[in-house]
Design a protein around this motif. Sequence first.
Motif, PDB file in Angstrom:
ATOM      1  N   ILE A 107       0.836  -1.197   0.000  1.00  0.00           N
ATOM      2  CA  ILE A 107       0.000   0.000   0.000  1.00  0.00           C
ATOM      3  C   ILE A 107       0.879   1.259   0.000  1.00  0.00           C
ATOM      4  CG2 ILE A 107      -1.680   1.327   1.325  1.00  0.00           C
ATOM      5  CD1 ILE A 107      -2.860  -1.309   2.297  1.00  0.00           C
ATOM      6  N   ARG A 157       1.042   4.140  -2.886  1.00  0.00           N
ATOM      7  CA  ARG A 157       0.690   5.497  -2.512  1.00  0.00           C
ATOM      8  C   ARG A 157       1.806   6.464  -2.918  1.00  0.00           C
ATOM      9  NH1 ARG A 157       1.525   8.623   1.758  1.00  0.00           N
ATOM     10  NH2 ARG A 157       0.016  10.248   2.103  1.00  0.00           N
ATOM     11  N   GLN A 212       1.362   7.453  -6.804  1.00  0.00           N
ATOM     12  CA  GLN A 212       0.016   7.562  -7.337  1.00  0.00           C
ATOM     13  C   GLN A 212       0.028   8.326  -8.652  1.00  0.00           C
ATOM     14  OE1 GLN A 212      -2.375   9.311  -4.297  1.00  0.00           O
ATOM     15  NE2 GLN A 212      -2.755   7.300  -3.427  1.00  0.00           N
ATOM     16  N   LYS A 213      -0.876   7.947  -9.527  1.00  0.00           N
ATOM     17  CA  LYS A 213      -1.084   8.693 -10.758  1.00  0.00           C
ATOM     18  C   LYS A 213       0.140   8.740 -11.657  1.00  0.00           C
ATOM     19  CE  LYS A 213      -5.188  11.015  -9.940  1.00  0.00           C
ATOM     20  NZ  LYS A 213      -6.109  12.037 -10.361  1.00  0.00           N
ATOM     21  N   ALA A 264      -7.898  -7.268  -2.868  1.00  0.00           N
ATOM     22  CA  ALA A 264      -8.990  -6.359  -2.494  1.00  0.00           C
ATOM     23  C   ALA A 264      -8.517  -4.917  -2.590  1.00  0.00           C
ATOM     24  CB  ALA A 264      -9.472  -6.660  -1.081  1.00  0.00           C
ATOM     25  N   TYR A 265      -7.288  -4.680  -2.149  1.00  0.00           N
ATOM     26  CA  TYR A 265      -6.790  -3.312  -2.201  1.00  0.00           C
ATOM     27  C   TYR A 265      -6.642  -2.833  -3.644  1.00  0.00           C
ATOM     28  CZ  TYR A 265      -4.295   0.923  -1.468  1.00  0.00           C
ATOM     29  OH  TYR A 265      -3.963   2.252  -1.498  1.00  0.00           O
ATOM     30  N   TYR A 291      -8.356  -3.758  -6.106  1.00  0.00           N
ATOM     31  CA  TYR A 291      -9.729  -3.476  -6.576  1.00  0.00           C
ATOM     32  C   TYR A 291     -10.171  -2.079  -6.141  1.00  0.00           C
ATOM     33  CZ  TYR A 291     -14.797  -3.691  -6.885  1.00  0.00           C
ATOM     34  OH  TYR A 291     -16.105  -3.409  -7.172  1.00  0.00           O
ATOM     35  N   ILE A 292      -9.931  -1.780  -4.879  1.00  0.00           N
ATOM     36  CA  ILE A 292     -10.420  -0.490  -4.355  1.00  0.00           C
ATOM     37  C   ILE A 292      -9.659   0.676  -4.966  1.00  0.00           C
ATOM     38  CG2 ILE A 292     -10.636   0.922  -2.275  1.00  0.00           C
ATOM     39  CD1 ILE A 292     -10.936  -1.689  -0.705  1.00  0.00           C
ATOM     40  N   THR A 348      -8.091   1.027  -7.638  1.00  0.00           N
ATOM     41  CA  THR A 348      -8.278   1.317  -9.059  1.00  0.00           C
ATOM     42  C   THR A 348      -9.731   1.718  -9.312  1.00  0.00           C
ATOM     43  OG1 THR A 348      -8.738  -1.014  -9.457  1.00  0.00           O
ATOM     44  CG2 THR A 348      -6.494  -0.270  -9.858  1.00  0.00           C
ATOM     45  N   ASN A 349     -10.413   2.163  -8.269  1.00  0.00           N
ATOM     46  CA  ASN A 349     -11.821   2.566  -8.374  1.00  0.00           C
ATOM     47  C   ASN A 349     -12.674   1.496  -9.044  1.00  0.00           C
ATOM     48  OD1 ASN A 349     -10.715   4.850  -7.374  1.00  0.00           O
ATOM     49  ND2 ASN A 349     -11.677   6.252  -8.836  1.00  0.00           N
ATOM     50  N   ALA A 350     -12.513   0.288  -8.585  1.00  0.00           N
ATOM     51  CA  ALA A 350     -13.290  -0.847  -9.091  1.00  0.00           C
ATOM     52  C   ALA A 350     -13.051  -1.081 -10.575  1.00  0.00           C
ATOM     53  CB  ALA A 350     -14.782  -0.663  -8.828  1.00  0.00           C
ATOM     54  N   GLY A 351     -11.845  -0.739 -11.026  1.00  0.00           N
ATOM     55  CA  GLY A 351     -11.588  -0.814 -12.457  1.00  0.00           C
ATOM     56  C   GLY A 351     -10.963  -2.104 -12.926  1.00  0.00           C
ATOM     57  N   LEU A 369     -16.881  -7.314  -2.192  1.00  0.00           N
ATOM     58  CA  LEU A 369     -16.514  -6.257  -3.142  1.00  0.00           C
ATOM     59  C   LEU A 369     -16.667  -6.745  -4.577  1.00  0.00           C
ATOM     60  CD1 LEU A 369     -13.349  -4.835  -1.361  1.00  0.00           C
ATOM     61  CD2 LEU A 369     -15.561  -3.722  -1.629  1.00  0.00           C
ATOM     62  N   VAL A 413     -10.620   6.121  -4.859  1.00  0.00           N
ATOM     63  CA  VAL A 413     -11.524   5.494  -3.896  1.00  0.00           C
ATOM     64  C   VAL A 413     -10.748   4.961  -2.705  1.00  0.00           C
ATOM     65  CG1 VAL A 413     -13.074   3.559  -3.544  1.00  0.00           C
ATOM     66  CG2 VAL A 413     -13.185   4.862  -5.657  1.00  0.00           C
ATOM     67  N   LEU A 417     -15.532   1.546  -0.884  1.00  0.00           N
ATOM     68  CA  LEU A 417     -16.758   1.560  -1.668  1.00  0.00           C
ATOM     69  C   LEU A 417     -17.633   0.390  -1.269  1.00  0.00           C
ATOM     70  CD1 LEU A 417     -16.269   0.404  -5.363  1.00  0.00           C
ATOM     71  CD2 LEU A 417     -14.862  -0.330  -3.494  1.00  0.00           C
ATOM     72  N   GLN A 432     -16.734   2.019 -12.211  1.00  0.00           N
ATOM     73  CA  GLN A 432     -15.649   2.981 -12.375  1.00  0.00           C
ATOM     74  C   GLN A 432     -16.159   4.301 -12.960  1.00  0.00           C
ATOM     75  OE1 GLN A 432     -12.530   1.589 -14.961  1.00  0.00           O
ATOM     76  NE2 GLN A 432     -10.948   2.602 -13.747  1.00  0.00           N
ATOM     77  N   ILE A 440     -18.351   6.142 -10.423  1.00  0.00           N
ATOM     78  CA  ILE A 440     -17.569   6.805  -9.380  1.00  0.00           C
ATOM     79  C   ILE A 440     -16.925   8.071  -9.933  1.00  0.00           C
ATOM     80  CG2 ILE A 440     -15.547   6.569  -7.894  1.00  0.00           C
ATOM     81  CD1 ILE A 440     -16.247   3.511  -7.827  1.00  0.00           C
ATOM     82  N   PHE A 497      -4.354   2.341   5.097  1.00  0.00           N
ATOM     83  CA  PHE A 497      -3.568   1.180   5.484  1.00  0.00           C
ATOM     84  C   PHE A 497      -4.411   0.115   6.165  1.00  0.00           C
ATOM     85  CE2 PHE A 497      -0.048   4.127   4.879  1.00  0.00           C
ATOM     86  CZ  PHE A 497       0.780   3.328   4.117  1.00  0.00           C
ATOM     87  N   PHE A 521      -7.668  -0.572   5.489  1.00  0.00           N
ATOM     88  CA  PHE A 521      -8.959  -0.557   4.811  1.00  0.00           C
ATOM     89  C   PHE A 521      -9.835  -1.730   5.233  1.00  0.00           C
ATOM     90  CE2 PHE A 521      -6.451  -3.273   2.148  1.00  0.00           C
ATOM     91  CZ  PHE A 521      -7.340  -4.202   1.644  1.00  0.00           C
TER      92      PHE A 521
END
Lengths: 952, 148
Positions: free
Chosen positions: A18, A22, A25-26, A64-65, A67-68, A70-73, A106, B15, B18, B33, B36, B111, B113
Amino acid sequence: MALGQNQQNNMKGLQLFIADLRANQKTKEHARRIQTELQNIRTQFTQKSGLNGYQRKKYVAKMAYIYITTNAGMVPELLFGLDQCFQLLKSSNFSEKWIGYMTLELLFNHAVVRNSVLEKTISCLKLDLSSGDANAVSLALNFVGIVGNRDEIFADNLSETIFGILRSPVSSAILKRKACLAFLTLIRYKPQILTNLEDNKRTLWIERITTLLGDENDHGLLLSLLPLLEFIAREIDVNPCLRLIPQLAEILHECLSKKQNSANDADYQFSGVSNPWIVGNCVSLLQVLVSDNGENLIGSNIDQQTLGKLRVCVSHAVSFALASDANPVTKNAQYSVMFTMLGFACKLDPTNEAISNSVTGLCELMTSNDLNTRYSTFDLLIKICKVNGTTAIKTIQNEHLTRLVDMLKRESDVTLLRKIIDLLVILTDVSNFKFVVQELLSALEAHKSMDFALREDLSFQIERLIELHADDLNWFVLSSLRLLSSNTSIKNDHVWKRICQIVVNNEPLHKLACEHLIDYLHAPNVAESLVKAGVFLLAEYASLVNDKVSAGDLFNLFTEKYFQVSNLTKAMILTGMLKLYHVEPQLSSVVVKFFQLELNSFDVILQTRSYEYLKIIQYSKMNDMTFIDKLLPGMPPFASSKDTDIMSKLPKTQELLSLEQPFTSGNTVDSNNKPASLPTPPRSRKNNKLYHSQQLTPGWESGFKRMLIHTQGVFYQDTLVSVLFRVETKEEQPSTSKITFTYVNKSDWEITGLSCEIIPLRADNNPPYVLQVLQSPDSKLAPSNGRTSYTFEITTRFPFPQEHASLLSSQFKCGGQYCSHRLKIGYTILSTLSPRISEIKLAQFVQRWKSIGDSLGKAGEHVDVVECQHTNLQKLMKTMSKVGFDVVQQSSIPNIAFAGGILHTKSDGNYGCLLKLRLLDSDDKVQITCKTTSSGDLSRFVINCIKKVVEE
Amino acid sequence: MPVQFILCLNKQGIVRLLRWFEKLDTSQYATHQEYIRQVFKVISQRDHRRQSNFIEFSKHTKLVYKGYAGLYFVMGVDKQDEELIYLSQIHLFVEVLDSFFGNVCELDILFNFYKTYLVMDEMFIAGEIQTTSKKELLERIGQLDRLN
């Protein structure tokens, strides 16, 4: 250290991952890092040596992380890990099971996941739901509560089990409330779980759920239970829930009357004020139970006390919210409670005065500094206006219309603006529509920055208002033109077409409309729909405005617009030019030139049209000028307005447009107008299925018989409770009796959740008797001899058979045991016998007997034989006298008892009734003959009651 | 009516949490996606001092949201619903997280989540709130968190 900082279950690799993501990012690195990790996880999962629980948990958590973050992408990329998820579900270790469920919850958002693992999921859930480990059960219930509405497989396989947990007395409070919500999820998705049950079973299931409301001590359960009850009342069957009204009133009252900041009852509180969720959930259930206008509150099943309690609640809520100035969070909660209660208040007390009071109070909040309060105020005002119509509307119109208009000009928040507009539209009627429309038009012109959707909406609203009140045609045309000109983005073709129709059909408007159109068209940026209307009408009536603008000028105007508009409008302009030529043949050279130019148009339609028009001009010039006269004879009036009927184009979902007309409307309103989107009345309020689906408690007959004979006594008893009855017939109106049932707790435990209901044969559709509850019982009874009473009035409207007597249904909990009783109440047509006045002599009896026979013949008579051992004449006479008959005191005829009396009904009037009871010596039988002054079934009804009275 | 979804986004639109309580209505947005992204777009454009915390978002949904430091908490609710209560609901959720983590910040949620989901699931299922007692919630969550 805060609880959440507990390091025990931390997964180091996950934290590093994580942190890594972080950090970049981007960036491209981000995506690459994810890909590498996915690759790593994949390798780990395929390792021959297998993974231990901790590693598996860690890798699934990483998925799971991903998934989250990437905005569920990234769903397809994660599918490979599903198997490992299921491994976790099967683990007996809570944290592993938990991570498994969380990840699956999720991913279950996505059909591609669901479709591949549904069956597997169900079998895991079944195992966990029946597990002895409460935490495993709770995880499974959470899962159903979150994703159980994605497929009917959940409802089909799990509803019985989950209902089992919900009703089991040994389930913990936490499991019960989770089961409540999981069950709710299932029936929301598939109400058939309940509706398809057999009547008896469904009644039992619903009863089990409604008794849970008795567990007042666990408010956590209360919060989860209320939405479930609400759903059942709204979608399944409202009747079994109606009895909850007194209890709900009590809960609300408790919640709202608790002194602020009294720490005793933390659950009823939130930030030191009444718990807004309990209030909200209670009220939204009450909203379903109480019919519109509150008629069923006042009508039958609610006593004045309960009603009073509810009203007190409203005033508490309002005074709390208006009195204190607390911090924003508290204030927010208080306002939430107040708005909820005020929304309900109008049902509670639908008098004009009360409504206008609450509306006036609310209007004060319109100017609140807090945006959210302002928003909610508008929202509630709109709701009240929709439900209560004229009164509320008039009140606001009179006092606050100008203020609203003022706010319309100043408000900068789009959301609020929308609400203000909605409210204004509701407030518009014949008395003020010109004013409101002008103001709305100004707003449309002024708020140039308004977002597109809102402009569109607003135009639509204005259009509708104009249409609705279009009695004044001049005004209609001018306002519509203004609307067209102010909105450059209007997509809907309806307005300009409508103007054209109206103008064409009304000769006086021709000139007026044209003059205004010329002014509008000369402006620089003209809305295209305005151009359309302009071209069509000006070309048609060019001759009328000749004094102001010549056909030549119009031609120039058209030419100028031609290059600013779309092809469709261009085509219209071409036709317009042809018409101009028709009006003014001298234009031929310029018109011809223009058409020739357009022969080169890229658009094939324009090209064709130009070519055709060119040929028409050439032909008429060379051969016959009347040819074009015949082609363009002038616009005939439109036959019907159907094609452009505004109502047929209403987007069905527009909140405002679904409003039932509270205002008087112009003749253009069509019946297509959809009914209001108010809560639909529950379907089953009006049937008598409820009555017939009741299973009577064994042994009910003895209480029923006692009630037939006596005016007070024991109605029912068992080891836990006894129920006493008392019947008082009104002297001045014997068709009405007051009946009191007193519940006495005979056990050593407290009785909780007592709720009672009288179930009549039917409550509407011309019922034979009607009920009015005078006092509801308390829901709690102290151990050993605690007592409470349930009192109601019952009025007989016309004769009915004893089989149709009303039922007393009660349910309660005692010492962990759930009990319910269904007992038939011994209130029959015999209960309306008027009290004795004078003795009756045998001679009189004989005379009356004969006169009934003379006038009605056999029609008023009925005979039956009933078995009854160990009886004698004295006994019979005594019994009949207790029932309420006048008995002839005689000894001349040793084996017959004579009795008579008057039966009373509210709607059908009174009937005389005479009885002969003959003891048959043969084998202990009594022959009963009854004559009444009714030619209907009354005699049979009476004899059937008497049979119940005398038979052993 | 139940909450349709709960979202927690940071100010970059990423996100952090969610939860969907119902099937996504794909008539407007094909994927979560996209949905959101649109939610974020709408919320981030708002002037938080001069505009309310409520937005009509789609045919069936309005958003109730609140910003806390670097995070937006958003709930999607039914058009007919009363908004204020959801604002309290968001606040309660944040308060519980705050007590649980001790001055919660974005990093805690990031961290931990999975622990945050633990909290969420004890508070909301079926789109309804299960309990509003902070004390009870913290006891329960603390106990679950310590389980192996």
